[in-house]
Structure formats: C-alpha cells, structure tokens
Design an enzyme around this catalytic site. Structure first.
Site, mmCIF file in Angstrom:
data_model
loop_
_atom_site.group_PDB
_atom_site.id
_atom_site.type_symbol
_atom_site.label_atom_id
_atom_site.label_comp_id
_atom_site.label_asym_id
_atom_site.label_seq_id
_atom_site.Cartn_x
_atom_site.Cartn_y
_atom_site.Cartn_z
ATOM 1 N N GLY A 90 13.324 21.218 -37.299
ATOM 2 C CA GLY A 90 13.419 20.004 -38.103
ATOM 3 C C GLY A 90 13.177 20.278 -39.560
ATOM 4 O O GLY A 90 13.418 21.386 -40.044
ATOM 5 N N SER A 91 12.672 19.282 -40.255
ATOM 6 C CA SER A 91 12.503 19.405 -41.701
ATOM 7 C C SER A 91 11.340 20.325 -42.031
ATOM 8 O O SER A 91 10.394 20.470 -41.251
ATOM 9 C CB SER A 91 12.249 18.034 -42.323
ATOM 10 O OG SER A 91 10.906 17.650 -42.112
ATOM 11 N N ARG A 92 11.428 20.953 -43.211
ATOM 12 C CA ARG A 92 10.361 21.851 -43.611
ATOM 13 C C ARG A 92 9.067 21.088 -43.819
ATOM 14 O O ARG A 92 8.004 21.545 -43.406
ATOM 15 C CB ARG A 92 10.749 22.593 -44.906
ATOM 16 C CG ARG A 92 9.888 23.816 -45.148
ATOM 17 C CD ARG A 92 9.898 24.342 -46.573
ATOM 18 N NE ARG A 92 11.140 24.981 -46.981
ATOM 19 C CZ ARG A 92 11.229 25.879 -47.969
ATOM 20 N NH1 ARG A 92 10.134 26.270 -48.614
ATOM 21 N NH2 ARG A 92 12.379 26.386 -48.328
ATOM 22 N N GLY A 98 7.503 20.070 -40.522
ATOM 23 C CA GLY A 98 7.166 21.280 -39.787
ATOM 24 C C GLY A 98 5.911 21.950 -40.325
ATOM 25 O O GLY A 98 5.086 22.455 -39.550
ATOM 26 N N GLU A 151 11.722 26.186 -36.733
ATOM 27 C CA GLU A 151 12.933 26.455 -37.480
ATOM 28 C C GLU A 151 12.956 25.403 -38.563
ATOM 29 O O GLU A 151 13.090 24.206 -38.280
ATOM 30 C CB GLU A 151 14.140 26.337 -36.559
ATOM 31 C CG GLU A 151 15.374 26.921 -37.181
ATOM 32 C CD GLU A 151 16.601 26.555 -36.387
ATOM 33 O OE1 GLU A 151 16.593 26.695 -35.158
ATOM 34 O OE2 GLU A 151 17.560 26.098 -37.030
ATOM 35 N N CYS A 184 22.045 24.125 -39.272
ATOM 36 C CA CYS A 184 20.977 24.961 -39.851
ATOM 37 C C CYS A 184 21.560 26.251 -40.410
ATOM 38 O O CYS A 184 20.943 26.883 -41.256
ATOM 39 C CB CYS A 184 19.900 25.257 -38.831
ATOM 40 S SG CYS A 184 20.437 25.199 -37.138
#
Lengths: 531, 531
Positions: A240-242, A245, A262, A299
C-alpha cells in the site's frame, strides 16, 4: 449464505460471519460515477481485532505439525470455488475499481489469482520450499516452519491478485502453514467479501480450524498498529501507501514482529542513446503502453525515464507526449488516488520539473486525470534528488535528461530503492560500454533488473523478485511474488538438535516425506532419503 | 607494523592505520585484577565513522561482480595469519577477558574461529550459498548478492569466535562479498586490534580494496545509531545487550536498513519427571557443567530449568545447589557483567523467586560472583512471567517448579523468544506423552529445540540455527552461526529479467560457474549447466 446479503455489517471471525461490534460502517464508491455503492461494511473495534488474533493463535496451535497436504487441499478447493464464482467477482470488482472487466479482471487478473493459489498448493504439498537441511553426522536438522498468525493488508490496485484474502500474500502465508487475518482494502470491500465467503466455505470443506481464515474490513490506524505488533501475531504482509506502511512498520519493528512491506517505487527506465537511434517510435509505443496500462496504477509502473540529452532524446520526449495526448484517459481507482497523483505532480513541479502535458484532473470518466508528462534536466535532478523521486502513482512519468553519459551513471547511483530498474540498449553493441557502467550502479538499488522490456509485467516465476531495497520494500532479501520464494516471508527457521528420530517432523526424518521433496543433506541437494 | 605499538590512538580506516581524530581514549581492564591494561584506544568521532562508511561504499563499488574466489582467498590468507599469531592473540585475550588460555581460548575458541573463516571461504568459492534460481523458459534469473557495507558490532563474551573483525558475522559478511566496518567491543580492544592488523595485511596481500576491512574501537551511542542507519550502509550484525541492541534496532529499522541482532536468551530446559527418576545425579552434573562453563557467560547458557513439583524435583534442586556450592567461582568478563548479573538476580528475587544459594558478589578472583540458584513455583512464574524471564547473564539459573504436567505446558506456551529450548525425557517412553505436549509449544518460541543435551554447544553446522524469535534476535528466519545459511543475512535478492546472456553474473549464466555450484534450474536443484 451469511454475509452475501446486502447492507449487513458482518465480519468473518473465528469461523463464522457475525455482526460487527463496531458502530461505524462505510461504503465503497464506484470510481466511474463517484457514487457510493449500496452495501455497507463495518469498521471493527479493537475487541473484534483481538478476537481474530486469538482465534488465529488457536488455529496456529491446532495446525502445528500438519503436513503441507492439508494446506494444499484448502488452496485448491478455494481456487475452484473462486472459478465457480468468477462472474460475480469480476462484476463486483469492476464496480468497485473501474478496472475493465475484460480483459483485465476476467482474463488476466482472476486467472493469475487462482493460478497463484494453485501454485502455492503445489509448493505446500511438495515441501521443498522449507529447505530442509540435514547434518547427519551431528544429527542437527533445520527447516523453515510456520511463523504463526499472519496479518495481510492488501492494496487498492489489484482487487484479485493482491487481495488480502485471495492474493499472493494470502496464498504464501497459507501455503507456509499459517492462519491469515485479512484486512480488506476499503476501496473494494464487496469483492473482498465475496472472496472471504468462498475462503470460509473452502476452509469448512477441508476441515481447517475456525480461525484459519478471517476477515475484517477496516480498523482505525491505532488498532492497525496494535494488530501488527500483537504478541500472538507471527508476521504481517502489507502492500500500500508509503505513509500508512511506515506507521505499521514502526509498530511491528518495535515489537520485533517481521513485517514485509511493499511501499513505493518509481521504476527507473534508462534508454541508452544507441537504442533511441535504432527504434525511437517503437520505444515510444512500448513506453506509452506500459505507463498508461491500468491508468498507471501498477507498483511497477515506469515513473522515471532517464535519457541522454540530444536531438534523439528531444524527439523521443515529443513522440511520447503526442501519444499521451492521443491516448484515452482511464478512470482511477478512487478519489484518494486521484488527489495523490495530483499532489505528486505538484511536488515534482515544485522541485523543478517542467510539465510537458497533462497536469490537470479530468478528461475521462469519473475519477480521472489527464495523462501527464514532466521533464527535468540531470543537474536539477541530482541537486534535488529526494523530491524528484516522489512517486506520482498514476498515468504519468518524469523524463530526466542527463547532460551526458557520466551523468546517467551518476543518476543511477543516486536512486533510492526500487522494485525494478530497466535498461534499453541497442542491438549492435554501441551502447554496451555505457550499459556496463550504468547496470552495476542500478543493480544495487533495485530488486529486479530488466533489459529491453518494460517492468510492468510481474511473472509468477520461481526466479521472480518482486522486492527491493527500502523504501521499495522493508527488506531487500524477500520477494512478495514468485513461488516458493514468497513463502519464506511467513516462516521461521526451526532447528532440531539431537532430537530423537521418531519426534522429528516428517520433512526432517531420514525418509524423504513425499519421495520428491528437495532437501539439503550433508551439503548435497537431493530427493533421496538421508543416511 | 603500524598499530601494533602500545599507547597509540590509531584506527584502521580506508586501508591504513591512522591517528584517530578523536580526543578521547579508553583502556581495557584486566578482569582478574581489576587493573587497567596499558594500551589506550580511541573513541572515534562521527567524521571518522563517516570516512569509514564512505571508504566501505567505495570498496563495495569496486568489488561489484567479483567472483567468490577473491573473497575466499582473503579469508584463507587471514585464517593462516591468525594461526601464525595465535600465541599473542591467546595471551592478549586472556588478559582482557580472564577466560582460560587453555583449553578455552587456545584449543577451542581460536580453532573454531579460523575454522569459521575457512568454511566461509569454501562457501564463497563454491557459490551455492547464493541459491541461484533460473527459469529458462521466462529467462528470469535470481540470486542472493552482496548487500553493501556491513557494520559488525561484536559482544564481550567471545573475543575470538564472535569478534567483530574475525568472528562469525565478519566471516559471513565478507564471504557474501561485502566490506566490513568492525566496531570492536570495549572489553577486548587489544585482541581486536591484533585481529585487525592481520585482517589488514591479509587484505593487502590478496589485493582487496582499501575500504574492505576497517576497524573503529568505540563511538558514542548517537554515532552508533547514525552508523547503522547510514544511507550507504547495507546491513548490521549486532551481538550484545538487549538495551544497546534495541537502540540500534530502532535507528536501523527507521532507515529501512536490515539489522540482525542477537539480544538475550534464557534458554529454558524442561526436565521431565521420568528422566529425573532415571538419572538425577548425572543430570545434576550435566546441568552444573553447562551452566557454570565460562562462568555462565554464554548466549546459550541454560538460565531457566522447568521441573514438575515432587520429591525428585526437590532432590534435583538440592543436588544442583550442592554442586554449585562446591564448584569453583570463575572470573567474569568485567565490572559491568558482574553488576548486571547482580541486578538480574535482584529483579528475579523482587519478582518472587527465592534465592537458594549464592546471590552475592565475590568468592573468586577479580570480578566474580558466587554461583547462584533461585527457585519459583509455576503459579508465580505465570503470574509474573515478564519479570521472571529476565536474563541474568552469568553463573546462575532459576528453577521453575510447576504444580503439574499441564502447568509445564502452560509455561512452555508463555515463554518469550529464545535461542534454544531443551527437553530431557526418559529412555523408556514414560515421558513421551508429556513431551508431545511441551515440544510443540516450546518449538514455536525457540530457534533450536534440543533433546537430552545441554544447549551450550553451538556447532558450526549447515543445519545449525543460532537464532530465534524476538527478543532472542531481531528476525526469526535468520541464523548467525552455520555456513552457508549465515551469509544470507548480508545479501539482497537480485533478479535479472530478460537480461542478455553475456551480461549475466557467472552464477546465473547457463554454464555452471564452478562445475559444482548448486543451483535451482526450472525447479530442480542441480550442479549441471542450464538448458
């Protein structure tokens, strides 16, 4: 069938669909219309998450020592059930994501998903993934063994193949012998519920413990952090989003719980001068198709293209820009994706990139944004490298035009961790010298190095690495795609020292447990018995 | 030879022994006398650490693509040089640690150390550790590849085998193709300097880059955290106290840099009722020898013994207590170890454990503490499980006397992560039912499960796992002992997708690079060529 009726607030906990204890619900939105979809889904309070963790821990205990065959049977039964319900899944996922029903959802992503489940079943049954290692002289034996309950937090962009209760992380965690607590993505809860219904029935059919597959749809952020750091949890898989995450990573790290993330990747593509001379138009076609596929919501989307300054580079940029202008504009997965994409472009522009085309929302159906291209020179990129490596997740890319060959190498050295890095070079060898300088630099910053091929495709191959150095993922030694390697994320190393032979797990006994399991015995990989 | 003279403040940075830029120095202490040893060693300021990281990054770049043979030659040359200087190493280590010169240092630990270096050389040359995986149909190929500069922070208790510039982490990091920045332990800086001198000369002799092996003796805590999170660093190997390790872990985790930690372990030993009936005295001898070996300063020291209440348990406790009283009292590694041991015993007592014997400092030469035993019942242990799992690192142990068999199982389930867990059971099968309940519970909480054998020995076997769930280590899928598995900590997964064949690393080419390297080709482990 409980849970399949509309407007219920049910969660799948401990082997049953039950009313959520939470008072809040949410609805998904149809990205093509911007309208809410009819079903509502619960936000689970902490006590419900805790119940799920405890049920999973119970399941973990019950399954200790189970042969891979048990997990294989579940995975195959589940894959068959998904196939039987594929029309409904495709329709629902199309409503919730606006991804094309065909070919994308029906013909590509769903077959990939059941294929992953079936490959995981083969791996579970075969047992070679456990890398059993036997030292007969010392009577020390070790193998990868289940780590315990796994929380899987799935992304928005693959409603099937990375779905928290059907995708790659789910398949890997289950094949490695672990119960899964799936946290569905809020953008496609209906799709996730359909999967969960089939997973639940498949688990019943194959007599798995009640807490083996569970689903919650949403929690608040605090409870998400508590989940990934729970003492009874084994590990977490997150895509998902940084931003989100990193919050989970901090909580899991502090508790010493493995978390595989990821997070983000700009997937740099280096197009060397010779190949641009050789086939500029074909490259412009290839790049455009890769970058705009799925409205750029991959991604492994190629977000940065590095070129060497000159006439050919200018012509290439123009050729891509005209294709971007002509290409249809896709619908994005949701309002958040749209606004994040706009913000990402804004960050790149503020950091010195020039907008070549696009840059505005709209132009397509529902949540949409014009296909966008930006350009920056190599000096500026290097001077402001952090901001200019911002991921703008969507149908856009940044050209970095390096002053010369040396600067292309310098740019390769300056990159953050990425899932992929690609180099296109010519067919006559004119680019070889430059390739030899760029490739070693790029290699160190990416999980997968490609030649002459866009990075968007991620084959489910035993040799695939869908991973890479931080911030692409949380650990550069693991892959989330590719079986059996992806199973290792959800395993611990279990060593048996001087353990009496009748007490060893079958995988570590003298006799090969299946007759075909690969094991390393006294330094030799073999399918034979030990001793 | 620079650096071997006394009273210098030199560090080994970028291929040379040079004066430290730091203004502070420190001296080691002879634990047997409490007196400072003559040499002084520098505390490196940040700019010096930064220089080391940059030199290591340069070395990393220079070594890209080097065959394992290069690292093997270095490791073997280094091992030979260590052998040639073994008398001096043993003498210095004995002065700095008070560990017996013979057999411990000379006959056990030094041969183990050079053996590790030579095994690592074999692994580097052979290349099977990289687990090359080839999918010929898709032309996707992957392998483990060097991760980049590795910081190694060694512990106090193994001046040779875990030394930051000669021990297992060093050997693994170098064999995997990485430069090492060693941070010596302050308790044996002279020993570490001798190793570094030989490592430096071996590196010169085998033409390694200047930044391949480097040594700093000490930094402040802030700079330690900066080192492990440095953007140019690949990974860190740390063995030491939980407190200091967690500070480094937090910094490394935040930066997304892998850090492998060995933190603490109480190594529970379950002695089942039947075996106690069968051979009480032999068990008391065996346990006493294991627990007091090296004055209990082993990471696998058996710190907790779980027994079932009854007459035999009481007699066993008494038998061990009398042996502890009779046994000689060893010298501890330093003042800090002594005071931490006293604190640990204090914590256990405050949490409800009764002192059976010992409990006071003194009784031996220099820094010493009486051999100590404590006892607590199972109810109290379970009620106060966190405090009662405090590691008291030294010559002592805690007996946990469970009310019944069920409570033994419950205790096994309640344990934190440990390096080892041991079960002794009788030879006639009387203990088998209880074994079958305890073993699965214990299994999940330990890296290595033993039968009928104390956990103190850690064989350098390919099947060894010297690891385990947090807080024993930072990640339960990795081992710090055992070659080649320990190399994987210092590697990243490097995938090549559609890369032209002449550009592949030798390990991934169609031809087997050595003729004997094990690779997985299209699902089959083989030493043959691909295709």
């Amino acid at each position: 069938m409980n849970g399949s009726t509309t407007n219920t607030c049910k969660v799948l906990i401990n082997g049953a669909w039950s009313d959520s204890a939470g008072s809040k619900c949410f609805q998904a939105t149809n990205p093509a219309s911007g309208e809410p979809l009819p079903d509502s889904f619960p936000v689970s309070p902490w006590e419900e998450v805790e119940q799920a963790v405890e049920a999973a821990a119970d399941a973990s205990q019950q399954m200790r020592g189970w042969p891979g065959e048990r997990f294989a049977r579940f995975l195959e039964t589940y894959a068959d059930r998904i196939d039987a319900r594929s029309d409904e899944l495709v329709e629902r996922a199309h409503q919730e994501t606006a991804l094309p029903a065909s070919p994308r959802l029906k013909d590509v992503e769903l077959p990939r998903t059941t294929n992953q489940l079936r490959q995981a079943a083969v791996a579970a049954r075969d047992g070679s993934w456990a890398m059993s290692t036997i030292d007969t002289a010392a009577n020390i034996r070790s193998m990868y063994a289940p780590i315990g309950p796994v929380a899987v937090v799935g992304p928005n962009n693959f409603p099937f193949a990375f779905n928290s209760i059907a995708g790659g992380d789910f398949a890997a965690a289950a094949a490695a012998g672990n119960p899964v607590i799936a946290k569905g993505h809020s953008s496609h809860p209906g799709t996730t519920r359909l999967f969960a219904e089939e997973a639940h029935l498949a688990a019943q059919q194959t007599e798995m413990p009640a807490g083996f597959v569970q689903l919650i749809f949403r929690t608040n952020h605090t409870d998400g952090a508590k989940l990934v750091s729970h003492p009874l949890l084994g590990a977490t898989g997150y895509t998902g989003s940084r931003r989100a995450g990193l919050v989970l990573k901090e909580a899991a790290d502090r508790a010493g719980k493995p978390i595989y993330l990821e997070l983000s990747s700009i997937n740099p593509v280096f197009i060397l001068p010779g190949t641009l001379q050789e086939r500029l138009d074909a490259l412009a076609d290839e790049f455009t198709a890769s970058c705009l596929m799925g409205t750029g919501q991959f991604c492994t989307n190629p977000g940065v293209v590095v070129l060497q300054a000159g006439d050919a580079a200018d012509r290439f940029v123009e050729a891509v820009a005209s294709r971007f202008n002509e290409a249809s504009i896709g619908t994005m997965l949701g309002e958040g994706v749209l606004s994040n994409f706009g913000e990402g472009i804004g960050t790149l522009r503020a950091a010195g990139a020039d907008l070549l085309t696009g840059g505005q929302p709209g132009g397509g159906t529902g949540y949409s944004h014009r296909n966008s291209l930006l350009r920056v020179d190599g000096d500026r990129f290097l001077a402001n490298r952090e901001k200019l490596q911002t991921e703008a997740f969507g149908n856009g890319a940044l050209f970095v035009v390096a002053a010369n060959a040396d600067q292309m190498v310098e740019i390769a050295e300056s990159l953050e961790g990425n899932l992929t890095g690609t180099i296109y070079s010519d067919s006559t060898g004119a680019d070889d010298e430059l390739y030899d300088q760029i490739a070693p630099a790029l290699r160190q910053h990416v999980g997968r190095l490609l030649n002459d091929k866009m990075p968007t495709g991620v084959a489910v191959s035993p040799a695939m690495n869908h991973g890479g150095p931080f911030p692409a993922t949380g650990h550069p030694a693991f892959t989330s795609v590719g079986i059996p390697a992806s199973l290792h994320r959800f395993a611990m190393l279990a060593c048996y020292d001087n353990v009496r032979s009748h007490r060893l797990p079958a995988a570590l006994g003298d006799k090969n447990p299946t007759g075909t399991t690969w094991r390393q015995i006294d330094g030799v990989w073999t399918q034979e018995n030990a001793g």
